[in-house]
Design an enzyme around this catalytic site. Structure first.
Site, PDB file in Angstrom:
ATOM      1  CG  ASP A  38       1.278  -2.152  10.627  1.00  0.00           C
ATOM      2  OD1 ASP A  38       2.153  -1.536   9.973  1.00  0.00           O
ATOM      3  OD2 ASP A  38       0.529  -2.995  10.103  1.00  0.00           O
ATOM      4  NE  ARG A  42      -0.954  -5.190  -0.898  1.00  0.00           N
ATOM      5  CZ  ARG A  42      -1.864  -4.230  -0.704  1.00  0.00           C
ATOM      6  NH1 ARG A  42      -2.892  -4.127  -1.496  1.00  0.00           N
ATOM      7  NH2 ARG A  42      -1.731  -3.377   0.288  1.00  0.00           N
ATOM      8  NE  ARG A  75      -2.275  -4.339   5.952  1.00  0.00           N
ATOM      9  CZ  ARG A  75      -2.624  -4.616   4.698  1.00  0.00           C
ATOM     10  NH1 ARG A  75      -3.368  -5.658   4.450  1.00  0.00           N
ATOM     11  NH2 ARG A  75      -2.230  -3.871   3.701  1.00  0.00           N
ATOM     12  NE  ARG A 133     -15.632  17.436  17.051  1.00  0.00           N
ATOM     13  CZ  ARG A 133     -15.928  16.586  18.036  1.00  0.00           C
ATOM     14  NH1 ARG A 133     -17.065  16.682  18.671  1.00  0.00           N
ATOM     15  NH2 ARG A 133     -15.083  15.638  18.371  1.00  0.00           N
ATOM     16  CB  THR A 165       2.742   1.225   6.199  1.00  0.00           C
ATOM     17  OG1 THR A 165       1.383   0.992   6.628  1.00  0.00           O
ATOM     18  CG2 THR A 165       3.643   0.976   7.404  1.00  0.00           C
ATOM     19  CB  ILE A 166      -1.273   5.247   6.283  1.00  0.00           C
ATOM     20  CG1 ILE A 166      -2.220   4.077   5.968  1.00  0.00           C
ATOM     21  CG2 ILE A 166      -0.942   6.037   5.028  1.00  0.00           C
ATOM     22  CD1 ILE A 166      -3.641   4.520   5.629  1.00  0.00           C
ATOM     23  CG  ASP A 167      -1.738   0.245   8.044  1.00  0.00           C
ATOM     24  OD1 ASP A 167      -2.634   1.078   7.780  1.00  0.00           O
ATOM     25  OD2 ASP A 167      -1.549  -0.786   7.374  1.00  0.00           O
ATOM     26  CG  ASP A 212       3.488  -6.988   8.192  1.00  0.00           C
ATOM     27  OD1 ASP A 212       4.135  -6.802   9.224  1.00  0.00           O
ATOM     28  OD2 ASP A 212       2.833  -8.006   7.909  1.00  0.00           O
ATOM     29  N   GLY A 267       0.836  -1.210   0.000  1.00  0.00           N
ATOM     30  CA  GLY A 267       0.000   0.000   0.000  1.00  0.00           C
ATOM     31  C   GLY A 267       0.862   1.248   0.000  1.00  0.00           C
TER      32      GLY A 267
HETATM   33  O1  F6P Z   1      -1.583  -0.917   4.751  1.00  0.00           O
HETATM   34  C1  F6P Z   1      -2.194   0.240   4.304  1.00  0.00           C
HETATM   35  C2  F6P Z   1      -3.666   0.039   4.080  1.00  0.00           C
HETATM   36  O2  F6P Z   1      -4.223   1.262   3.630  1.00  0.00           O
HETATM   37  C3  F6P Z   1      -4.444  -0.486   5.275  1.00  0.00           C
HETATM   38  O3  F6P Z   1      -4.732   0.502   6.223  1.00  0.00           O
HETATM   39  C4  F6P Z   1      -5.647  -1.088   4.607  1.00  0.00           C
HETATM   40  O4  F6P Z   1      -6.193  -2.128   5.395  1.00  0.00           O
HETATM   41  C5  F6P Z   1      -5.101  -1.620   3.311  1.00  0.00           C
HETATM   42  O5  F6P Z   1      -3.878  -0.937   3.074  1.00  0.00           O
HETATM   43  C6  F6P Z   1      -6.004  -1.443   2.119  1.00  0.00           C
HETATM   44  O6  F6P Z   1      -5.417  -2.074   1.033  1.00  0.00           O
HETATM   45  P1  F6P Z   1      -5.880  -1.858  -0.478  1.00  0.00           P
HETATM   46  O7  F6P Z   1      -5.399  -0.509  -0.922  1.00  0.00           O
HETATM   47  O8  F6P Z   1      -5.228  -2.949  -1.224  1.00  0.00           O
HETATM   48  O9  F6P Z   1      -7.379  -1.909  -0.496  1.00  0.00           O
END
Ligand code: F6P
Length: 323
Positions: free
Chosen positions: A130, A72, A172, A155, A126-128, A103, A11
């Protein structure tokens, strides 16, 4: 090490371009050649390579997405695919690789590095947020700010109509975006996978707020099965409390785009330089990260396999401030 390749995979995240720029320019600074690999591991298999000069990364520091594209690759998960990728690197005399991603990207890198004894260093993008071993990942701060801007807008309408909003954010399996987004946007509650919040507790938060004359409420819900998803939680609450006017917003991929914040650009710059310095220092199979404002080197194994924990104190802060 004379020729270093760089790719982005998985991502995308705002700040990946700033990281590509930092990797490219610092490698050139140290007198190395740089090759950009398009479409991540897929491009490594299909030999989608291009020499990168300093000018090729001009004017990209401010843009979201990734100029190297991302993908991917199922083929890279097979031994044959990786063998093909390795032959391509050898043919082009590429002798080290920087991978920017999360990851999945590091999982692929770890296997490839081990199989072919190939030097690879990872930059967490990654934006997550994690990845274990780094306080922040490139893209996280920008996504957090996007969430805050969106929730501020919601809001306005929530207050005007006195509604209860469930807003689903990405992450995620991790709740960093939901929890810190919730604190920054002043939400009443957050639902994150790291801490189980049963329906009873959620009802208590909402009820307490309304009893105290709150006319509208915002609850941030982390995506994924564990928290239940914003739609399913909202419908449960609606069944129990028909007097609440409930709405759901799923923020989705808006969180992945946009111009990176200053923090993300600085982080990308520091980590990009650190990645090249690590390679030139003979480090292998490590992610460069940041801890207490210092650069750290974390073995891929640790970064992927260990779970990064959410700070319990943050949840307490959110609860105290939403009374
Ligand atoms: O890992 C980044 C992320 O945006 C997650 O927050 C999300 O679950 C996933 O990728 C979405 O993946 P895709 O862009 O393949 O739908």
């Amino acid at each position: 090490i004379k020729k270093i390749a760089v790719l982005t995979s998985g991502g995308d995240a705002p700040g990946m371009n700033a990281a590509i720029r930092a990797v490219t320019r610092s490698a050139i600074y140290f007198g190395r050649e740089v090759v950009g690999i398009y479409y991540g591991y897929k491009g490594m298999i299909n030999k989608n390579f291009q020499i990168m000069k300093s000018g090729d990364v001009s004017n990209i520091i401010q843009s979201g997405g990734t100029i190297l594209k991302s993908a991917r690759s199922k083929e890279f998960m097979t031994k044959e695919g990786r063998e093909k990728a390795y032959q391509n690197l050898k043919e082009e005399n590429i002798d080290a690789l920087v991978v920017i991603g999360g990851d999945g990207t590091f999982t692929g890198a770890r296997i490839f590095a081990q199989e072919f004894n190939f030097p690879i260093v990872g930059v967490p993008g990654t934006i997550d947020n994690d990845l274990f071993g780094t306080d922040f990942t490139v893209g996280y701060d920008t996504a957090l700010n996007t969430i805050v801007q969106a929730v501020d807008k919601i809001r306005d309408t929530a207050t005007a109509h006195e509604r209860l909003f469930f807003i689903e954010v990405m992450g995620r399996d991790a709740g960093f975006l939901a929890l810190n987004g919730g604190i920054a946007a002043g939400s009443e509650a957050v639902l994150i996978p790291e801490f189980e919040t049963d329906m009873g507790t959620l009802e208590t938060y909402i009820e307490t707020g309304y009893r105290k004359n709150k006319k509208s409420s915002i609850v941030l819900v982390a995506e994924g099965d564990k928290a239940g998803g914003a739609f399913s939680i909202a419908s449960k609450i609606e069944r129990e409390y028909p007097q609440y006017d409930v709405r759901v917003t799923v923020l989705g991929h808006v969180q992945r785009g946009g111009s990176p914040t200053a923090s993300d650009r600085i982080l990308a710059g520091r980590l990009g330089v650190a990645a090249i310095e690590a390679l030139l220092d003979d480090q292998k199979s490590v992610m460069v990260g940041i801890e207490f404002d210092e650069i750290v080197h974390v073995p891929f194994n640790k970064a992927i396999k260990n779970e990064k924990s959410v700070n319990q104190h943050l949840l307490r802060v959110l609860r105290m401030l939403s009374i």
